[in-house]
Design a protein around this motif. Structure first.
Motif, short mmCIF file in Angstrom:
data_model
loop_
_atom_site.label_atom_id
_atom_site.label_comp_id
_atom_site.label_asym_id
_atom_site.label_seq_id
_atom_site.Cartn_x
_atom_site.Cartn_y
_atom_site.Cartn_z
N GLU A 26 42.37 9.42 21.94
CA GLU A 26 43.57 9.74 22.70
C GLU A 26 44.73 8.94 22.13
OE1 GLU A 26 43.65 6.30 26.04
OE2 GLU A 26 43.57 8.38 26.68
N GLN A 31 52.36 6.27 20.79
CA GLN A 31 52.18 7.63 20.23
C GLN A 31 52.50 8.69 21.27
OE1 GLN A 31 48.12 7.26 18.92
NE2 GLN A 31 48.68 6.14 17.06
N GLY A 51 49.48 -3.27 15.90
CA GLY A 51 48.16 -2.74 16.18
C GLY A 51 48.14 -1.66 17.24
N THR A 55 52.04 3.69 13.02
CA THR A 55 52.01 4.54 11.82
C THR A 55 51.76 6.00 12.20
OG1 THR A 55 50.95 2.68 10.73
CG2 THR A 55 51.01 4.77 9.52
N LYS A 524 49.12 -8.16 7.56
CA LYS A 524 48.55 -7.70 8.81
C LYS A 524 47.13 -7.22 8.64
CE LYS A 524 49.56 -3.88 10.86
NZ LYS A 524 49.40 -2.45 10.90
#
Ligand code: ADP
Ligand code: MG
Length: 526
Positions: A26, A31, A51, A55, A524
């Motif tokens: 999900e 997002q 995290g 992206t 990272k």
């Protein structure tokens, strides 16, 4: 957490398919909020902790609106080579079914190779500001068709002094473009940048930092490597023998693989994730509640709302993607003010996430050594001792007395007992582990960057063989390996670093000359 699904965000089928392949169940909060806004065409400032999946947030937003025949449509700027490569890799996986051309561009790689690559049908360039500007000035990156600009990890780009390069690039871009800016923090300098170069109706999305406390639950972690993760879990379970534990994995595929592995080792376990029917999940849950299953392996989503009394252990087979999920996960134990135990298996790549979890939860998460075979043996012996004394106290063994009598006439009683214990132990311990101590990954491993990747047809095995044979180092000096499309990262023991670099540098592996450098590590986790 939210109840929104990827399929509700307005994404095209091809993207939904690749998201499924990636195993994302999900959308994360950023997002869920950013994707619809990006698809609609608004400029966007997105702020969320590291995290949290930024992206894919911008990746889905732009890939959704680009097609293969559009030419060079998007430029994504990232602060470092490693980040550019990571973003490039994730976007490639997202754009798998759209077959978009995506290219990483950064300093340190020969510019002639990049110029050649840019002549192919490239739709998205992911690069560091300096090198991208260089290509723009040479005319090898053409800007006339650019519809999207993404500034990823904008705060880090500014920290690294890229402001002038950024402004130079932005000023050259078509003004009707859509600009997406992502950052973990929002210092004034970024606000000014946004004000100057983004549209007035730009949307701001900020996901609040989670801060929660989790008392009553004792939290610890074990250091593992990719190779030892599964065995470490088995050892921990064999040592602690939890009566009721939930084990969390990040992806559905992870759940399936772990359940299969555990079942073949004889654990009574079943998995639960979103691809299973509701009826199936309810059946599994019922068994778990009744105690006929000791272990339940689940994804974060599938475990939501599970309220089972008396879960003694929550085990993070891998760390979740955000701190909030960690808190949700471990909250499954320690209910009703009872004590609970939470363990996390953490590989070097996950250390920065662990650090973040520690900071946000203000929790004391202590490191524990992975149980040795001797530890497990001692713990099992204790259990047997207790079982036997309980049985004797209950005098619940009458029907075995005749066999016992017969045995005691033939053998010494201590020998009989030892033989009985052995027959019990053998099946669940002696064959399982090959060495007493499970080697912990050396956290101070050096991470090397190698200029060969999947495109050269290499895999972890061939890469290990190459390094091992060329530099003559023990396989145990070689740690985690990440093979990306064009590059690879290899962790190696610090004492062989120079040897590996000196011996392997410049040699050919599958026809490509290998370039090796120490990777810039502090950026990272992944
Ligand atoms: P950020 O840029 O916010 O620091 P990333 O985009 O690098 O975070 O994502 C962190 C990790 O989480 C990556 O390994 C990514 O593949 C994974 N990830 C991203 N979105 C999801 C999701 N919806 N479900 C599961 N994992 C995800
Ligand atoms: Mg990021």
């Amino acid at each position: 957490m939210n109840e929104i699904k990827f399929s509700n965000l307005g994404l095209k089928e091809t993207l939904l398919k690749s998201i499924t392949d990636l195993g994302f169940e999900e959308p994360s909060q950023i997002q869920a909020e950013a994707i619809p806004v990006a698809i609609e065409g608004y400029d966007l400032i997105g702020q969320a902790q590291t995290g949290t999946g930024k992206t894919a947030a911008f990746g889905c937003g732009i890939i959704n609106n680009i097609s293969k025949k559009d030419g060079l449509s998007a430029i994504i700027l990232a602060p470092t080579r490693e980040l550019a490569i990571q973003v490039n890799d994730e976007l490639k996986r997202l754009a798998k079914y759209d077959e978009l051309g995506i290219l990483p561009i950064y300093g340190g790689d020969p510019i002639t190779n990049q110029i050649r690559a840019l002549k192919r049908n490239i739709n998205i360039v992911v690069g560091t500001p300096g090198r991208v500007l260089d290509h723009i000035k040479r005319g090898t990156i053409k800007l006339d068709k650019i519809k999207f600009l993404v500034l990823d990890e904008a705060d880090e780009m500014l920290n690294m002094g890229f402001i002038d390069d950024l402004e130079d690039i932005i000023k050259k871009l078509p003004s009707e473009r859509q600009t997406l800016l992502f950052s973990a923090t929002m210092p004034d300098q970024i606000k000014r940048l946004a004000k100057r170069y983004m549209k007035d109706d730009a949307k701001h999305i900020a996901i609040k930092k989670t801060s929660m406390t989790v008392s009553k639950i004792s939290q610890s972690f074990y250091e593992v490597s990719h190779k030892t993760r599964f065995e470490a879990l088995c050892r921990v379970l064999d040592f602690d023998t939890p009566s009721s534990a939930i084990i969390f994995c990040r992806t559905k595929k992870g759940v399936d693989e772990l359940v299969e592995g555990m079942q073949s080792r004889g654990y009574i376990v079943e998995g639960m994730h979103g691809d299973m029917s509701q009826a199936h999940r309810l059946r599994t849950l019922k068994k778990f509640k009744e105690g006929s299953l000791n272990f339940l392996v689940a994804t974060d989503v599938a475990a939501r709302g599970i309220d089972v009394e008396g879960i003694t252990h929550v085990i993070n087979y891998d760390l979740p993607q955000d701190v909030e999920s960690y808190v949700h996960r471990i909250g499954r134990t320690g209910r009703a003010n009872r004590e609970g135990t939470a363990y996390s298996l953490v590989s070097p790549k996950e250390y920065s996430m662990l650090k973040q979890i520690k900071t946000v939860t203000k929790g004391d998460i202590t490191r524990r050594p992975i149980p040795t075979v001797n530890d497990i043996f001692a713990s099992k012996s204790k259990t047997i001792l207790k079982d036997v004394s309980d049985t004797i106290n209950d005098s619940d063994y009458d029907k075995f007395l005749p066999v016992a009598q017969e045995l005691s006439e033939k053998f010494d009683s201590v020998e009989i007992i030892a033989a009985l214990i052995k027959s019990k132990f053998n099946s669940d311990l002696m064959d399982t582990y090959s060495s007493d101590v499970l080697e912990a990954p050396k956290s101070e491993d050096v991470r090397l960057f190698l200029s060969v990747g999947r495109r050269d047809g290499i895999n972890p095995k061939s890469l290990v063989n190459f390094i091992k044979d060329t530099a003559r180092v023990k396989p145990s000096s070689i740690g985690d390996i990440d093979i990306l499309e064009n590059f690879s990262f290899v962790n190696i023991a610090p004492d062989v670093k120079d040897k590996v670099i000196n011996k392997c540098m410049g040699l050919k592996l599958n026809k490509r000359k290998v370039n090796i450098e120490v990777a810039n590590r502090n950026k990272k986790r992944r």
